[in-house]
Write an enzyme that holds these catalytic residues in place. Structure first.
Site, PDB file in Angstrom:
ATOM      1  N   PRO A  65      93.333   3.148  84.326  1.00 13.03           N
ATOM      2  CA  PRO A  65      93.882   2.117  83.459  1.00 13.03           C
ATOM      3  C   PRO A  65      93.901   2.477  81.971  1.00 13.03           C
ATOM      4  CG  PRO A  65      91.756   1.449  84.365  1.00 13.03           C
ATOM      5  CD  PRO A  65      92.197   2.668  85.116  1.00 13.03           C
ATOM      6  N   ASN A  66      94.997   2.066  81.347  1.00 13.59           N
ATOM      7  CA  ASN A  66      95.221   2.194  79.905  1.00 13.59           C
ATOM      8  C   ASN A  66      95.534   3.610  79.432  1.00 13.59           C
ATOM      9  OD1 ASN A  66      94.758  -0.628  79.333  1.00 13.59           O
ATOM     10  ND2 ASN A  66      92.629  -0.227  79.825  1.00 13.59           N
ATOM     11  N   ARG A 104      96.927   3.691  71.954  1.00 14.94           N
ATOM     12  CA  ARG A 104      95.605   3.134  72.178  1.00 14.94           C
ATOM     13  C   ARG A 104      94.535   3.842  71.323  1.00 14.94           C
ATOM     14  NH1 ARG A 104      92.190   4.614  77.583  1.00 14.94           N
ATOM     15  NH2 ARG A 104      90.592   3.054  77.232  1.00 14.94           N
ATOM     16  N   TYR A 107      91.117   8.418  70.952  1.00 15.43           N
ATOM     17  CA  TYR A 107      91.778   9.181  72.028  1.00 15.43           C
ATOM     18  C   TYR A 107      92.816  10.181  71.524  1.00 15.43           C
ATOM     19  CZ  TYR A 107      89.407   5.914  75.061  1.00 15.43           C
ATOM     20  OH  TYR A 107      88.430   5.189  75.701  1.00 15.43           O
ATOM     21  N   ASN A 151      90.885  11.160  86.078  1.00 20.36           N
ATOM     22  CA  ASN A 151      90.279  10.459  84.956  1.00 20.36           C
ATOM     23  C   ASN A 151      90.336   8.979  85.337  1.00 20.36           C
ATOM     24  OD1 ASN A 151      89.527   9.153  82.648  1.00 20.36           O
ATOM     25  ND2 ASN A 151      90.767  10.408  81.260  1.00 20.36           N
ATOM     26  N   ALA A 185      88.281   3.325  82.673  1.00 18.20           N
ATOM     27  CA  ALA A 185      87.213   2.317  82.722  1.00 18.20           C
ATOM     28  C   ALA A 185      86.615   2.171  84.123  1.00 18.20           C
ATOM     29  CB  ALA A 185      87.743   0.979  82.229  1.00 18.20           C
ATOM     30  N   HIS A 230      83.083   3.553  85.243  1.00 21.45           N
ATOM     31  CA  HIS A 230      81.812   2.879  85.022  1.00 21.45           C
ATOM     32  C   HIS A 230      81.625   1.646  85.893  1.00 21.45           C
ATOM     33  CE1 HIS A 230      82.425   5.482  81.600  1.00 21.45           C
ATOM     34  NE2 HIS A 230      83.433   4.752  81.175  1.00 21.45           N
ATOM     35  N   GLU A 259      86.220  15.385  87.811  1.00 17.15           N
ATOM     36  CA  GLU A 259      86.336  14.191  86.951  1.00 17.15           C
ATOM     37  C   GLU A 259      86.560  14.659  85.506  1.00 17.15           C
ATOM     38  OE1 GLU A 259      82.561  12.193  86.831  1.00 17.15           O
ATOM     39  OE2 GLU A 259      83.290  10.532  85.608  1.00 17.15           O
ATOM     40  N   HIS A 273      87.224  13.325  81.374  1.00 24.54           N
ATOM     41  CA  HIS A 273      87.327  12.297  80.334  1.00 24.54           C
ATOM     42  C   HIS A 273      87.777  12.961  79.049  1.00 24.54           C
ATOM     43  CE1 HIS A 273      85.475   9.415  82.940  1.00 24.54           C
ATOM     44  NE2 HIS A 273      84.570  10.322  83.238  1.00 24.54           N
ATOM     45  N   ARG A 288      79.160   7.904  73.484  1.00 25.52           N
ATOM     46  CA  ARG A 288      79.789   6.632  73.083  1.00 25.52           C
ATOM     47  C   ARG A 288      78.864   5.463  73.459  1.00 25.52           C
ATOM     48  NH1 ARG A 288      85.840   6.458  74.956  1.00 25.52           N
ATOM     49  NH2 ARG A 288      85.730   4.595  73.638  1.00 25.52           N
ATOM     50  N   ARG A 307      79.136   3.486  78.943  1.00 29.29           N
ATOM     51  CA  ARG A 307      80.000   4.590  79.361  1.00 29.29           C
ATOM     52  C   ARG A 307      79.201   5.771  79.910  1.00 29.29           C
ATOM     53  NH1 ARG A 307      85.159   3.011  77.429  1.00 29.29           N
ATOM     54  NH2 ARG A 307      84.910   1.736  75.580  1.00 29.29           N
TER      55      ARG A 307
HETATM   56  C1  DQA Z   1      87.939   7.692  79.301  1.00 30.67           C
HETATM   57  C2  DQA Z   1      86.570   7.132  78.897  1.00 30.67           C
HETATM   58  C3  DQA Z   1      86.344   5.769  79.513  1.00 30.67           C
HETATM   59  O1  DQA Z   1      85.061   5.261  79.128  1.00 30.67           O
HETATM   60  C4  DQA Z   1      87.382   4.789  79.030  1.00 30.67           C
HETATM   61  O2  DQA Z   1      87.210   3.533  79.648  1.00 30.67           O
HETATM   62  C5  DQA Z   1      88.772   5.310  79.207  1.00 30.67           C
HETATM   63  C6  DQA Z   1      89.047   6.724  78.975  1.00 30.67           C
HETATM   64  C7  DQA Z   1      88.251   9.017  78.586  1.00 30.67           C
HETATM   65  O3  DQA Z   1      89.195   9.690  79.031  1.00 30.67           O
HETATM   66  O4  DQA Z   1      87.614   9.387  77.606  1.00 30.67           O
HETATM   67  O5  DQA Z   1      89.689   4.531  79.451  1.00 30.67           O
HETATM   68  O6  DQA Z   1      87.911   7.945  80.696  1.00 30.67           O
END
Ligand code: DQA
Length: 147
Positions: free
Chosen positions: A9-10, A17, A22, A73, A76, A79, A97, A99, A106, A110
């Site tokens: 997501p996102n 964002r 990011y 990835n 959110a 977690h 995985e 990120h 952070r 997280r």
């Molecule tokens: C993320 C880190 C996560 O904590 C966050 O919720 C994201 C992006 C990252 O790529 O750094 O949406 O996975």
């Protein structure tokens, strides 16, 4: 070798964002970067993004017998989700995985990843480059398995 890259997501809003966290690169830039690297290195790749946990679980299940490795990835869902690592364990496809940010430095919430338990490796804090590092790891790992 056929890899599946899954983004949670996102991540479709990369570039818009929180760019101070990011970066300014967009989701389109990320896809172009991954596709460019894979085409130069003879790796077949599919890239998927969803804002919905169940859709990610469906995609992992559909990967069975179709993909040799997964880069994920979970954003959110990293977690919070038990369903995503359960799906990864069920299909048994080697998974890394990723990120973009360094989740360990952070907010406290997280620092917990439920998805890590289903992954061979976690790469954090390397920006878009982390996806390439994950692909390289899977390439080495899968070539060793089927030389
Ligand atoms: C993320 C880190 C996560 O904590 C966050 O919720 C994201 C992006 C990252 O790529 O750094 O949406 O996975």
């Amino acid at each position: 070798m056929k890899l599946l890259v899954i983004n949670g997501p996102n991540l479709n809003l990369l570039g818009i964002r929180e760019p101070h966290i990011y970066g300014k690169g967009t989701y389109k830039d990320l896809k172009k970067y991954i596709r460019g690297y894979c085409s130069k290195n003879n790796i077949r790749v599919s890239i998927y993004q969803s804002n919905h946990e169940g859709c990610i679980v469906d995609m992992i299940q559909r990967a069975m017998g179709r993909f040799d490795g997964i880069v994920i990835n979970p954003a959110a869902y990293t977690h919070t989700s038990v369903a995503i690592p359960d799906a990864l364990k069920a299909v048994g496809i080697p998974t890394v995985e990723v990120h973009i940010t360094d989740v360990m430095t952070r907010e406290e919430f997280r620092r917990i990843s439920y998805v890590s338990s289903a992954c061979e490796k976690t790469i954090s804090g390397k920006g878009f480059e982390g996806y390439i590092e994950a692909i390289l790891y899977l390439k080495g790992r899968l070539n060793k398995q089927n030389p």
